[in-house]
Design a protein around this motif. Structure first.
Motif, PDB file in Angstrom:
ATOM      1  N   TYR A 132     -16.992 -14.015 -34.905  1.00 12.14           N
ATOM      2  CA  TYR A 132     -18.154 -14.901 -35.098  1.00 12.14           C
ATOM      3  C   TYR A 132     -18.209 -16.049 -34.081  1.00 12.14           C
ATOM      4  O   TYR A 132     -18.320 -17.220 -34.466  1.00 12.14           O
ATOM      5  N   PRO A 133     -18.158 -15.801 -32.782  1.00  8.67           N
ATOM      6  CA  PRO A 133     -18.067 -16.928 -31.829  1.00  8.67           C
ATOM      7  C   PRO A 133     -19.267 -17.875 -31.880  1.00  8.67           C
ATOM      8  O   PRO A 133     -19.095 -19.097 -31.816  1.00  8.67           O
ATOM      9  N   LEU A 134     -20.485 -17.345 -31.992  1.00  7.67           N
ATOM     10  CA  LEU A 134     -21.644 -18.239 -32.026  1.00  7.67           C
ATOM     11  C   LEU A 134     -21.731 -18.982 -33.354  1.00  7.67           C
ATOM     12  O   LEU A 134     -22.131 -20.155 -33.390  1.00  7.67           O
ATOM     13  N   LEU A 135     -21.369 -18.327 -34.446  1.00  8.25           N
ATOM     14  CA  LEU A 135     -21.349 -19.018 -35.733  1.00  8.25           C
ATOM     15  C   LEU A 135     -20.324 -20.146 -35.707  1.00  8.25           C
ATOM     16  O   LEU A 135     -20.607 -21.271 -36.177  1.00  8.25           O
ATOM     17  N   ARG A 136     -19.133 -19.903 -35.188  1.00  7.82           N
ATOM     18  CA  ARG A 136     -18.107 -20.944 -35.126  1.00  7.82           C
ATOM     19  C   ARG A 136     -18.555 -22.095 -34.231  1.00  7.82           C
ATOM     20  O   ARG A 136     -18.321 -23.274 -34.534  1.00  7.82           O
ATOM     21  N   ALA A 137     -19.210 -21.774 -33.111  1.00  9.22           N
ATOM     22  CA  ALA A 137     -19.730 -22.832 -32.234  1.00  9.22           C
ATOM     23  C   ALA A 137     -20.808 -23.636 -32.951  1.00  9.22           C
ATOM     24  O   ALA A 137     -20.862 -24.872 -32.835  1.00  9.22           O
ATOM     25  N   HIS A 138     -21.651 -22.955 -33.714  1.00  9.89           N
ATOM     26  CA  HIS A 138     -22.719 -23.618 -34.462  1.00  9.89           C
ATOM     27  C   HIS A 138     -22.139 -24.576 -35.498  1.00  9.89           C
ATOM     28  O   HIS A 138     -22.566 -25.735 -35.599  1.00  9.89           O
ATOM     29  N   LEU A 139     -21.159 -24.098 -36.253  1.00  9.53           N
ATOM     30  CA  LEU A 139     -20.575 -24.930 -37.302  1.00  9.53           C
ATOM     31  C   LEU A 139     -19.776 -26.092 -36.719  1.00  9.53           C
ATOM     32  O   LEU A 139     -19.786 -27.204 -37.272  1.00  9.53           O
ATOM     33  N   THR A 140     -19.099 -25.861 -35.608  1.00 14.68           N
ATOM     34  CA  THR A 140     -18.369 -26.960 -34.956  1.00 14.68           C
ATOM     35  C   THR A 140     -19.328 -28.047 -34.492  1.00 14.68           C
ATOM     36  O   THR A 140     -19.070 -29.251 -34.685  1.00 14.68           O
ATOM     37  N   THR A 141     -20.441 -27.638 -33.910  1.00 16.31           N
ATOM     38  CA  THR A 141     -21.442 -28.611 -33.470  1.00 16.31           C
ATOM     39  C   THR A 141     -22.009 -29.391 -34.651  1.00 16.31           C
ATOM     40  O   THR A 141     -22.175 -30.619 -34.583  1.00 16.31           O
ATOM     41  N   LEU A 142     -22.276 -28.701 -35.750  1.00 19.60           N
ATOM     42  CA  LEU A 142     -22.806 -29.372 -36.939  1.00 19.60           C
ATOM     43  C   LEU A 142     -21.794 -30.359 -37.511  1.00 19.60           C
ATOM     44  O   LEU A 142     -22.172 -31.459 -37.953  1.00 19.60           O
ATOM     45  N   ARG A 143     -20.517 -29.989 -37.518  1.00 22.07           N
ATOM     46  CA  ARG A 143     -19.490 -30.911 -38.021  1.00 22.07           C
ATOM     47  C   ARG A 143     -19.445 -32.180 -37.178  1.00 22.07           C
ATOM     48  O   ARG A 143     -19.311 -33.292 -37.713  1.00 22.07           O
ATOM     49  N   ILE A 144     -19.540 -32.035 -35.867  1.00 18.70           N
ATOM     50  CA  ILE A 144     -19.507 -33.202 -34.983  1.00 18.70           C
ATOM     51  C   ILE A 144     -20.712 -34.102 -35.247  1.00 18.70           C
ATOM     52  O   ILE A 144     -20.591 -35.332 -35.327  1.00 18.70           O
ATOM     53  N   ILE A 145     -21.880 -33.495 -35.408  1.00 18.53           N
ATOM     54  CA  ILE A 145     -23.092 -34.280 -35.665  1.00 18.53           C
ATOM     55  C   ILE A 145     -22.978 -35.017 -36.999  1.00 18.53           C
ATOM     56  O   ILE A 145     -23.269 -36.222 -37.089  1.00 18.53           O
ATOM     57  N   LEU A 146     -22.549 -34.312 -38.044  1.00 21.33           N
ATOM     58  CA  LEU A 146     -22.442 -34.952 -39.358  1.00 21.33           C
ATOM     59  C   LEU A 146     -21.366 -36.033 -39.362  1.00 21.33           C
ATOM     60  O   LEU A 146     -21.526 -37.067 -40.014  1.00 21.33           O
ATOM     61  N   PHE A 147     -20.290 -35.801 -38.639  1.00 21.02           N
ATOM     62  CA  PHE A 147     -19.249 -36.828 -38.544  1.00 21.02           C
ATOM     63  C   PHE A 147     -19.800 -38.083 -37.883  1.00 21.02           C
ATOM     64  O   PHE A 147     -19.520 -39.213 -38.320  1.00 21.02           O
ATOM     65  N   SER A 148     -20.619 -37.911 -36.843  1.00 21.60           N
ATOM     66  CA  SER A 148     -21.211 -39.078 -36.175  1.00 21.60           C
ATOM     67  C   SER A 148     -22.171 -39.805 -37.110  1.00 21.60           C
ATOM     68  O   SER A 148     -22.281 -41.036 -37.063  1.00 21.60           O
ATOM     69  N   ILE A 149     -22.865 -39.059 -37.977  1.00 22.26           N
ATOM     70  CA  ILE A 149     -23.780 -39.682 -38.934  1.00 22.26           C
ATOM     71  C   ILE A 149     -22.998 -40.501 -39.959  1.00 22.26           C
ATOM     72  O   ILE A 149     -23.392 -41.625 -40.313  1.00 22.26           O
ATOM     73  N   VAL A 150     -21.877 -39.955 -40.431  1.00 16.34           N
ATOM     74  CA  VAL A 150     -21.044 -40.682 -41.389  1.00 16.34           C
ATOM     75  C   VAL A 150     -20.462 -41.936 -40.744  1.00 16.34           C
ATOM     76  O   VAL A 150     -20.454 -43.020 -41.355  1.00 16.34           O
ATOM     77  N   VAL A 151     -19.977 -41.819 -39.516  1.00 12.92           N
ATOM     78  CA  VAL A 151     -19.444 -42.991 -38.811  1.00 12.92           C
ATOM     79  C   VAL A 151     -20.526 -44.045 -38.649  1.00 12.92           C
ATOM     80  O   VAL A 151     -20.297 -45.246 -38.851  1.00 12.92           O
ATOM     81  N   GLY A 152     -21.736 -43.601 -38.291  1.00 12.93           N
ATOM     82  CA  GLY A 152     -22.844 -44.536 -38.154  1.00 12.93           C
ATOM     83  C   GLY A 152     -23.169 -45.252 -39.455  1.00 12.93           C
ATOM     84  O   GLY A 152     -23.486 -46.441 -39.466  1.00 12.93           O
ATOM     85  N   ALA A 153     -23.086 -44.506 -40.574  1.00 16.61           N
ATOM     86  CA  ALA A 153     -23.359 -45.118 -41.879  1.00 16.61           C
ATOM     87  C   ALA A 153     -22.295 -46.144 -42.249  1.00 16.61           C
ATOM     88  O   ALA A 153     -22.581 -47.123 -42.950  1.00 16.61           O
ATOM     89  N   ILE A 154     -21.071 -45.946 -41.772  1.00 20.69           N
ATOM     90  CA  ILE A 154     -19.984 -46.888 -42.084  1.00 20.69           C
ATOM     91  C   ILE A 154     -20.096 -48.161 -41.246  1.00 20.69           C
ATOM     92  O   ILE A 154     -19.966 -49.275 -41.761  1.00 20.69           O
ATOM     93  N   VAL A 155     -20.340 -47.997 -39.948  1.00 14.37           N
ATOM     94  CA  VAL A 155     -20.336 -49.163 -39.059  1.00 14.37           C
ATOM     95  C   VAL A 155     -21.685 -49.871 -39.012  1.00 14.37           C
ATOM     96  O   VAL A 155     -21.744 -51.064 -38.680  1.00 14.37           O
ATOM     97  N   ALA A 156     -22.775 -49.168 -39.340  1.00 12.88           N
ATOM     98  CA  ALA A 156     -24.102 -49.794 -39.307  1.00 12.88           C
ATOM     99  C   ALA A 156     -24.948 -49.278 -40.465  1.00 12.88           C
ATOM    100  O   ALA A 156     -25.924 -48.556 -40.264  1.00 12.88           O
ATOM    101  N   PRO A 157     -24.577 -49.624 -41.699  1.00 11.33           N
ATOM    102  CA  PRO A 157     -25.314 -49.104 -42.859  1.00 11.33           C
ATOM    103  C   PRO A 157     -26.782 -49.537 -42.884  1.00 11.33           C
ATOM    104  O   PRO A 157     -27.637 -48.799 -43.383  1.00 11.33           O
ATOM    105  N   GLY A 158     -27.079 -50.700 -42.350  1.00 13.25           N
ATOM    106  CA  GLY A 158     -28.467 -51.153 -42.332  1.00 13.25           C
ATOM    107  C   GLY A 158     -29.351 -50.223 -41.525  1.00 13.25           C
ATOM    108  O   GLY A 158     -30.454 -49.860 -41.955  1.00 13.25           O
ATOM    109  N   ALA A 159     -28.874 -49.823 -40.347  1.00  9.93           N
ATOM    110  CA  ALA A 159     -29.647 -48.906 -39.510  1.00  9.93           C
ATOM    111  C   ALA A 159     -29.645 -47.501 -40.096  1.00  9.93           C
ATOM    112  O   ALA A 159     -30.652 -46.786 -40.046  1.00  9.93           O
ATOM    113  N   ALA A 160     -28.510 -47.093 -40.667  1.00 11.64           N
ATOM    114  CA  ALA A 160     -28.390 -45.727 -41.190  1.00 11.64           C
ATOM    115  C   ALA A 160     -29.321 -45.478 -42.369  1.00 11.64           C
ATOM    116  O   ALA A 160     -29.795 -44.355 -42.570  1.00 11.64           O
TER     117      ALA A 160
END
Length: 404
Positions: A132-160
């Motif tokens: 499943y190389p494309l599926l694994r690449a897709h899920l890895t990309t999604l994890r990175i994006i969601l992690f950045s969203i969570v980090v953004g919510a922690i450091v800047a909750p007003g903007a998030a």
């Protein structure tokens, strides 16, 4: 002697891993996803000028093409009806766009779709592979994006949470609708991989906590409905062959009934999001725009092929429907092509052998069908098209040694 050899071996191993990474689909997929990543004019931790954000996302398509050529230097491609249809959409859109009133923007979007399809053609040697190389690449990309969203919510909750209290991107301006989309796809695919024993329980639980929390924070009803429908369809395809699916289905059924009985008023209040009955029946004003599009009388040639690719708006208002946007931009030809894409994937899934690959493909197709009602993107360069590409790659026949 050993002290000199060991660093040399580590260096060689590091170079081999770097080469393997660059020769794989993950960097290409990450660049493609960034190219279609939504850029909304929303508050962020560090203000990003609109022109800078748009140039960054649009310009990365060239990087994706270069990375694809690096991964596939011989330019090997495999026959693929799905990509033939997607390429046809781009070519016809280009032919129409050069006659558009906004010729530069429309032609640019058509060329972008063709370039997007070209990169996908260069990834076809990885379609159908058992890991499943494309599926694994897709899920890895999604994890990175969601992690950045969570980090953004922690450091800047007003903007998030500036978008009506709904979670959005604070490091990169991602609207709540797309935040919910990414979380729902990651959550659904992770559940199905766990059903099939393709990932460990610990990995599944951490991913579910991340994606589930983000999905609730985004407060996106389309993503919730798409997730429920997609998991229902995919779970049904695995029900007879996997005991874990049957046990989990029974548990979820009992928990759902209990929670719905005890907390029905709170759940309904959360789903209404403070809207009136009129707002809900008009899908937050979307139906007014849809009616206006359908009331337009156009020349028969525009009815057939549309008026060229736009920015998915009508009179300055978002269209928010794949089918209406496609009809507006690419006419009946575009609608037929998008329907053909969906029917092709459904036919391939129905005829594919039972298992995790078919289940995830069915989930992605079902999710995109639900999302297409109130979201744009199918048949264009978008995250939804990438979802369908992953589904098509899972249903493709196993490749030979194309890259050898």
């Amino acid at each position: 002697m050993s002290t000199l050899t060991l660093p040399s071996n580590r260096l060689a191993l590091g170079r081999a891993r770097t080469t393997a990474l660059l020769r794989g689909p993950l960097p290409v997929w990450g660049a493609l996803f960034f190219n279609v990543l939504a850029f909304a004019e929303m508050p962020t931790l560090v203000p990003i000028p609109t022109i800078v954000g748009q140039l960054a996302t649009q310009g990365v398509l060239i990087l994706a093409l270069l990375l694809a050529l690096l991964a596939n230097p011989r330019g090997v491609i495999r026959p693929n009806l799905f990509l033939v249809l997607l390429t046809m959409l781009g070519v016809v859109a280009l032919m129409v766009s050069i006659h558009n009133e906004f010729v530069f923007g429309s032609t640019y979007r058509a060329c972008r779709l063709i370039g997007f399809a070209l990169v996908l053609w260069l990834l076809t040697p990885w379609w159908g592979r058992p890991d499943y190389p494309l599926l694994r690449a897709h899920l890895t990309t999604l994890r990175i994006i969601l992690f950045s969203i969570v980090v953004g919510a922690i450091v800047a909750p007003g903007a998030a949470f500036s978008y009506g209290g709904r979670l959005s991107g604070a490091l990169w301006p991602i609207p709540p609708t797309q935040v919910g989309h990414y979380a729902a796809v990651l959550l659904g695919c992770t559940v199905l991989l766990w059903f099939g024993g393709a990932i460990r329980g610990r990995t599944a639980w951490w991913t579910l906590l991340l994606a589930g929390g983000v999905l609730i924070g985004a407060h996106t009803r389309t993503a919730l409905v798409g997730l429920a429908v997609g998991l229902g369809v995919a779970g049904a395809s695995m029900f007879m062959g996997y005991a874990r699916v049957r046990r989990t289905s029974a548990l979820v059924g009992v928990v759902s009934v209990t929670v719905a009985t005890l907390f029905a008023p709170l759940i309904l209040k959360w789903l209404w999001r403070g809207q009136t009955v009129e707002d809900a029946t008009e899908l937050t004003g979307r139906t007014k725009v849809w009616s206006a599009i359908l009331d337009i009388r156009r020349p028969w040639l525009e009815e057939l092929f549309g008026s060229g690719l736009s920015n998915q708006t009508f009179n300055g208002l978002s269209i928010d429907s794949t089918w209406l946007a496609t009809y507006q931009n690419q006419g009946w030809f575009g609608l037929c092509a998008v329907v053909a894409l969906m029917l092709l994937l459904i036919l391939l899934a129905v005829t594919h052998r039972r298992g995790v690959r078919r289940a995830i493909a069915l989930f992605l197709v079902a999710y995109c069908i639900v999302a297409s009602i109130t979201e744009t993107g199918l048949g264009a360069a978008s995250p939804y098209t990438l979802d369908l590409v992953v589904a098509a790659s899972l249903l493709a026949a196993p490749p030979g040694d194309d890259l050898q």
